[in-house]
Write a protein that holds these residues in place. Structure first.
Motif, short mmCIF file in Angstrom:
data_model
loop_
_atom_site.label_atom_id
_atom_site.label_comp_id
_atom_site.label_asym_id
_atom_site.label_seq_id
_atom_site.Cartn_x
_atom_site.Cartn_y
_atom_site.Cartn_z
N THR A 182 -2.01 -1.32 -3.81
CA THR A 182 -3.10 -0.43 -3.43
C THR A 182 -2.55 0.99 -3.30
O THR A 182 -1.60 1.21 -2.54
N VAL A 183 -3.14 1.92 -4.04
CA VAL A 183 -2.70 3.30 -4.02
C VAL A 183 -3.84 4.16 -3.49
O VAL A 183 -4.94 4.17 -4.06
N SER A 184 -3.58 4.85 -2.42
CA SER A 184 -4.61 5.69 -1.80
C SER A 184 -4.40 7.15 -2.17
O SER A 184 -3.26 7.59 -2.37
N SER A 224 0.84 -1.19 0.00
CA SER A 224 0.00 0.00 0.00
C SER A 224 0.88 1.24 0.00
O SER A 224 1.87 1.30 0.73
N GLN A 243 -0.65 -7.74 -4.65
CA GLN A 243 -1.61 -6.64 -4.60
C GLN A 243 -0.90 -5.30 -4.47
O GLN A 243 0.01 -5.15 -3.64
N PRO A 252 -4.24 6.36 -7.80
CA PRO A 252 -5.26 5.43 -7.28
C PRO A 252 -5.76 4.45 -8.34
O PRO A 252 -6.06 3.29 -8.01
N THR A 284 -4.37 0.87 -8.67
CA THR A 284 -4.72 -0.16 -7.70
C THR A 284 -5.24 -1.40 -8.42
O THR A 284 -6.17 -1.32 -9.22
#
Length: 127
Positions: free
Chosen positions: A124-126, A10, A122, A86, A89
């Motif tokens: 995940t980019v916030s 992440s 995985q 994002p 992701t």
């Protein structure tokens, strides 16, 4: 060929990650190698590919931000991902396939044309 990805995680938008894919044997000669990704509810798509001569291809959405490379001494494929967004992701997969058949030495192929796959990692980019 067995493929094992690592390096996912992440990160905030604008950050970087480097994915690695360890191959069980030498895949430099006569092989296409690629990174694909699949977001929830979407089809798997090609992100970047590299052929045995080091020629690379990229999806338009990642061009200039992602770099695919391989270390033949380590039988390892990499994907350096910078300026992450994002929309990057997804589950990222490493894939390999031999030259030949209908595609010859052309590596920018659809996912169905690759025969060897890793289990995925995985990203995940916030925002």
């Amino acid at each position: 060929v067995q493929l094992v990805e690592s390096g996912g995680g992440s990160v905030q938008a604008g950050g970087s990650l480097r994915l690695s894919c360890a191959a069980s044997r030498y895949t430099d000669s006569g092989y296409c190698m690629g990174w694909f990704r699949q977001a929830p509810g979407k089809n798997r798509e090609a992100v970047a590919t590299i052929d045995a001569d080091g020629r690379t291809s990229y999806a338009y959405s990642v061009k200039g931000r992602f770099t695919i490379s391989q270390d033949s001494a380590k039988n390892t494929l990499y994907l350096q991902m910078n300026s992450l967004k994002p929309e990057d992701t997804a589950m990222y997969y490493c894939a390999a396939d031999q030259y030949g058949g209908a595609w010859g030495a052309y590596c920018w192929r659809p996912p169905g044309a690759y025969n060897y796959w890793g289990q995925g990692t995985q990203v995940t980019v916030s925002s």
